[in-house]
Design an enzyme around this catalytic site. Structure first.
Site, PDB file in Angstrom:
ATOM      1  CD  GLN A  70      -2.996   1.210   2.243  1.00 44.10           C
ATOM      2  OE1 GLN A  70      -2.393   1.481   3.489  1.00 44.10           O
ATOM      3  NE2 GLN A  70      -4.122   1.064   2.007  1.00 44.10           N
ATOM      4  CG  HIS A  83      -3.819   4.717   2.301  1.00 42.91           C
ATOM      5  ND1 HIS A  83      -5.140   4.744   2.457  1.00 42.91           N
ATOM      6  CD2 HIS A  83      -3.243   4.579   3.515  1.00 42.91           C
ATOM      7  CE1 HIS A  83      -5.367   4.789   3.733  1.00 42.91           C
ATOM      8  NE2 HIS A  83      -4.560   4.425   4.443  1.00 42.91           N
ATOM      9  CG  ASN A 113      -8.800   4.841   6.686  1.00 40.80           C
ATOM     10  OD1 ASN A 113      -9.831   4.813   6.424  1.00 40.80           O
ATOM     11  ND2 ASN A 113      -8.109   3.861   6.933  1.00 40.80           N
ATOM     12  NE  ARG A 126      -8.239  -0.146   3.414  1.00 41.20           N
ATOM     13  CZ  ARG A 126      -7.972  -0.305   4.542  1.00 41.20           C
ATOM     14  NH1 ARG A 126      -6.969   0.416   5.196  1.00 41.20           N
ATOM     15  NH2 ARG A 126      -8.496  -1.105   5.497  1.00 41.20           N
ATOM     16  CG  ASN A 151      -6.470  10.297  10.326  1.00 44.21           C
ATOM     17  OD1 ASN A 151      -5.813  10.421  11.338  1.00 44.21           O
ATOM     18  ND2 ASN A 151      -6.140   9.355   9.487  1.00 44.21           N
ATOM     19  N   GLY A 169      -8.949  -7.240   8.881  1.00 43.30           N
ATOM     20  CA  GLY A 169      -7.992  -6.543   9.523  1.00 43.30           C
ATOM     21  C   GLY A 169      -7.412  -7.244  10.932  1.00 43.30           C
TER      22      GLY A 169
END
Length: 367
Positions: free
Chosen positions: A102, A178, A181, A230, A238, A319
């Site tokens: 990633q 990535h 998030n 992703r 965040n 995960g």
């Protein structure tokens, strides 16, 4: 007793023949060796232990020093890091596994102590995130960011391209960008963090531009059939938010589909939290994307089986269960109990809570 499920059926992911549909999600563990942020020998063992997953996705790895947001996270921008990762991929392949890396740029979620020359972290806009990062062994406030200059953005895109090229040299079977998030690409996409008035701000098309440009160059570098991404449409992780995520991510996925990426990896709901935190039609993304759909967030055997049977996903990412169960595939197949994870050892440390979780075979032998 063996359980029957589509979860254990093989799946063709681009050029990769996956023996099952379990994906090990990327999991930050903060155990790279400073100062070079090189994967440790323990990481070699950790990933090899979990090679029975259909696909392993490595912990997020920064594409530059500027892209680092937490202490002791590995990079993929130096020769030493490439060599360290090569030991990991060789070990996984020796066990018959498949592994992607990633690629990560944290954007504003960083601290000046991690940045080149102690500079400010960067983001689409100079908006400080409410939250903490992990530096010097403690959680501390995120530093005030500065807005990226328009002239700096091509360099960010090049960092991702170079990271992808390095991933191939390190022996990875593919790369995952990535875009989730609340990290840099997600920060640009969402209007709560992007207040720009140039070509990368304002409209959905402009805010999505960096994510699409990065995806385009990475796919050109390693092949679209080896490139995934992703995304997390509604997670508040965040301190990110968007006023209208459905049209934003419908558009993003349409553009990713045009690039023929091999998969989208979708965090459904709040990362590590409630799946129903905000209304969102994930099936809309599924309809717009012709590649594979990896579903993620709070999946157990029952939910995974149901979603696969309904055709709502092709692969399921797990995960924390993979942290504490290196042989998760076998345990689920047998309906065996799972080891409980130790949250205190998630971030940083050594072998404890990293490579010392017993397999089912080892646990039975010890009885």
């Amino acid at each position: 007793m063996s359980q029957s499920s589509k979860l254990f059926e093989p799946f063709k992911l681009g050029p990769l023949a996956l023996p099952n549909r379990l994906v090990m999600a990327p999991l930050t563990r903060n155990r790279a060796i400073p100062p070079g942020m090189v994967p440790s020998p323990l990481a070699v063992e950790y990933y090899a232990q979990r090679a029975s997953a259909g696909l392993l996705i490595s912990e997020a790895s920064q594409v530059s020093q500027q892209g680092q947001g937490y202490q002791d996270t590995p990079g993929i921008y130096s020769k030493e890091q490439v060599a360290g990762w090569r030991k990991v991929t060789d070990a996984v392949h020796a066990r018959g596994g498949r592994i992607s890396i990633q690629l990560w740029h944290v954007g504003r979620i960083s601290h000046t102590s991690l940045q080149p020359n102690g500079g400010a972290p960067v983001g689409p806009s100079a908006i400080r995130a409410k939250g903490k990062t992990f530096v010097n062994g403690i959680f501390t406030d995120i530093s005030e960011p500065r807005a990226l200059e328009l002239s700096e953005i091509p360099g960010i895109i090049e960092d991702f391209r170079r990271g992808a090229a390095n991933a191939v040299e390190a022996g990875f079977d593919g790369v995952e960008i990535h875009g989730a998030n609340g990290y840099l690409l997600d920060q640009f996409a969402k209007d709560g963090t992007n207040k720009r008035t140039d070509a990368y701000g304002g409209s959905i098309e402009n805010r999505a531009k960096l994510m699409i440009e990065v995806s385009k160059v990475v796919a050109a570098e390693v092949g679209a059939e080896r490139t995934g991404i992703r995304i997390s449409p509604v997670t508040p992780a965040n301190d990110v938010s968007d006023s209208n995520p459905q049209p934003l991510f419908d558009y993003i996925v349409e553009q990713l589909n045009a690039l023929k990426l091999v998969y989208i990896h979708v965090i459904e709901g709040a990362t590590g939290g409630p799946r129903d935190i905000a209304p969102f039609d994930y099936a809309s993304l599924r309809r717009r994307f012709k590649g594979a759909y990896i579903a993620n967030n709070a999946y157990d055997f029952e939910l995974a089986n149901k979603v696969l049977e309904q055709g709502l996903a092709d692969l399921i990412a797990f995960g924390k269960p993979f942290i504490s169960n290196p042989d998760l595939v076998e345990r689920l197949k047998k309906g065996a109990p799972l080891n409980e994870w130790d949250k205190a050892t998630f971030y940083g440390g050594g072998a404890k809570g990293y490579t010392d979780y017993p397999t089912l075979e080892a646990a039975e032998a010890a009885q």
